[in-house]
Design a protein around this motif. Structure first.
Motif, PDB file in Angstrom:
ATOM      1  N   PRO A   1       0.816  -1.227   0.000  1.00  0.00           N
ATOM      2  CA  PRO A   1       0.000   0.000   0.000  1.00  0.00           C
ATOM      3  C   PRO A   1       0.843   1.267   0.000  1.00  0.00           C
ATOM      4  N   ARG A   2       0.299   2.296  -0.647  1.00  0.00           N
ATOM      5  CA  ARG A   2       0.938   3.617  -0.625  1.00  0.00           C
ATOM      6  C   ARG A   2       0.646   4.277   0.715  1.00  0.00           C
ATOM      7  N   HIS A   3       1.615   5.021   1.228  1.00  0.00           N
ATOM      8  CA  HIS A   3       1.351   5.758   2.462  1.00  0.00           C
ATOM      9  C   HIS A   3       0.557   7.018   2.139  1.00  0.00           C
ATOM     10  N   ARG A   4      -0.171   7.484   3.122  1.00  0.00           N
ATOM     11  CA  ARG A   4      -0.955   8.703   2.918  1.00  0.00           C
ATOM     12  C   ARG A   4      -1.299   9.328   4.261  1.00  0.00           C
TER      13      ARG A   4
ATOM     14  N   LEU B   1      -6.518  15.925   6.479  1.00  0.00           N
ATOM     15  CA  LEU B   1      -6.366  16.884   5.380  1.00  0.00           C
ATOM     16  C   LEU B   1      -7.586  17.775   5.251  1.00  0.00           C
ATOM     17  N   GLU B   2      -8.757  17.197   5.463  1.00  0.00           N
ATOM     18  CA  GLU B   2      -9.994  17.961   5.289  1.00  0.00           C
ATOM     19  C   GLU B   2     -10.153  19.032   6.355  1.00  0.00           C
ATOM     20  N   ARG B   3      -9.779  18.719   7.610  1.00  0.00           N
ATOM     21  CA  ARG B   3     -10.013  19.686   8.687  1.00  0.00           C
ATOM     22  C   ARG B   3      -8.905  20.727   8.804  1.00  0.00           C
ATOM     23  N   LEU B   4      -7.718  20.448   8.200  1.00  0.00           N
ATOM     24  CA  LEU B   4      -6.602  21.359   8.353  1.00  0.00           C
ATOM     25  C   LEU B   4      -6.757  22.536   7.401  1.00  0.00           C
TER      26      LEU B   4
END
Length: 421
Positions: A402-405, A411-414
């Protein structure tokens, strides 16, 4: 829709005035035009923003062509010059790059008919001026106009042809379509217009040309005659040397009053964008026939294609490679990635090659194939090797490391405004 270059330029001036620049001082046609394009390209760094919309529009035109319509006359017949009045030296004598062998017409769109069947072809072919009524022509080996000329040459006959200079972009884009020899590019032009392309008969042959063009050079490609052609700085970024090429004899020049002369600065943005749109549309169509889950196709460099797809069964990436190489004579390198990789970001494509590809397993090399005679790396014109890179995850994207993320909720709240002045 208006089918002439002037109407398009007027529309551009009204709708996108910032994209229409007028040069208010005299420019030397030897090198300065190309130099100006290069400086604007490097300093303004403008890039097209309608690439995907254009791809969709072009695909629709290819799938729903509209046959052309013959009309009695048109503005391109305002002035008709034949016989001793024909003089190519009256045209702007543009020299594009250092080392070019002479004056080249770079925006000439050829219109010609198969001498043995009712099949028409339109294409871009560079012309090197040789005199008042003579040019050489670069016919790409194995392409349709080359084939038409060979058929005429077997009969010891010239091939009637006409070259259009100064055309609406729909005509230019249609001429760059890549498909079967019996696929009429004039129908694609009509599909882009949304109505039939209007054509008029030439003054000195039965060739028909766009009625609303700026200028038409009526001519014939002579059988069994060759002259030196080149060198010329091509779209590859290289100045290819002198070769023996076919001879064009001009029989008439017709044009609008106060005609606009159009030139293409070869290998620079106007040239590369113009040719990329039809190529990407054709390759997308070809890959989609083999792999319906294709997501995007991009042509980022000469002879190169990037493809992203959602691979649902093993082997689809290899099929996509073969589809691209079989659909376009010029294609030499194909990279296929998963749909989570943006093919319009070179960094992501290189990342996929580095982390999802094993060279001994995922690189396919095809030898002794026909390619572009403008490729300077070949020993013999156009006789080349081709290769494809399967940079998709194995055995599948879902089963791959899996790719890290960053968690999406974070991300949405920042909000950057809370952290940066």
């Amino acid at each position: 829709m208006a089918q002439d270059l002037r109407s398009y330029l007027d529309l551009l001036k009204r709708k996108r005035p910032e994209e229409f620049l007028i040069v208010s001082r005299e420019v030397d046609p030897a090198y300065e035009i190309t130099a100006l394009v290069v400086k604007l390209e490097k300093e303004a760094r403008k890039r097209p923003v309608l690439l995907f919309e254009l791809l969709t529009t072009y695909l629709r035109a290819m799938e729903r062509p509209i046959a052309p319509r013959l009309v009695r006359t048109g503005a391109v017949k305002d002035v008709v010059r034949t016989g001793k009045d024909v003089n190519l030296l009256d045209l702007p004598q543009i020299i594009h790059h250092e080392g070019d062998g002479g004056v080249f017409l770079t925006s000439a769109i050829s219109f010609a008919k198969d001498p043995t069947a009712d099949i028409w072809n339109c294409a871009y072919n560079r012309l090197m001026l040789k005199g008042r009524d003579t040019t050489s022509i670069h016919l790409t080996l194995g392409k349709h106009l080359w084939e038409f000329h060979r058929l005429a040459e077997k009969r010891n006959e010239p091939l009637p042809v006409a070259f259009v200079i100064g055309a609406h972009p729909a005509i230019a884009l249609g001429a760059l379509a890549i498909g079967s020899v019996d696929e009429d590019e004039r129908g694609i032009m009509g599909g882009l217009f949304g109505e039939p392309l209007e054509l008029v008969k030439c003054a000195t042959s039965d060739v028909v040309v766009p009625a609303h063009a700026e200028l038409v050079i009526e001519a014939e490609i002579r059988p069994h005659e060759r002259v030196p052609e080149g060198p010329f700085g091509e779209f590859t970024g290289y100045s290819l040397g002198e070769r023996q090429r076919e001879v064009v004899k001009v029989t008439a020049i017709t044009h609008r009053r106060d005609a606009i002369f159009q030139d293409i600065s070869v290998a620079h943005l106007d040239h590369m964008l113009l040719s990329t749109i039809p190529i990407e549309a054709n390759l997308y169509r070809a890959v989609r026939a083999m792999v319906p889950s294709v997501k995007a196709v991009r042509v980022p460099a000469p002879f190169t294609c990037f493809v992203s797809l959602e691979q649902r069964i093993a082997g689809q990436a290899k099929n996509a490679i073969l589809a691209v190489l079989g659909a376009d004579l010029y294609m030499k390198r194909v990279v296929v990635v998963d749909h989570d990789v943006d093919v319009f970001d070179d960094r992501q494509v290189n990342w996929a090659i580095a982390t999802r590809c094993q060279p001994d397993r995922d690189i396919t090399v095809i030898t002794n194939a026909r390619g572009s005679d403008l490729d300077p790396s070949t020993k013999e014109d156009g006789y080349t090797a081709k290769w494809g890179i399967d940079a998709t995850a194995k055995p599948s994207l879902a089963a791959y490391t899996p790719r890290h993320r960053v968690p999406p909720a974070v991300l949405e709240r920042l909000d950057l405004k809370d952290y940066l002045p």
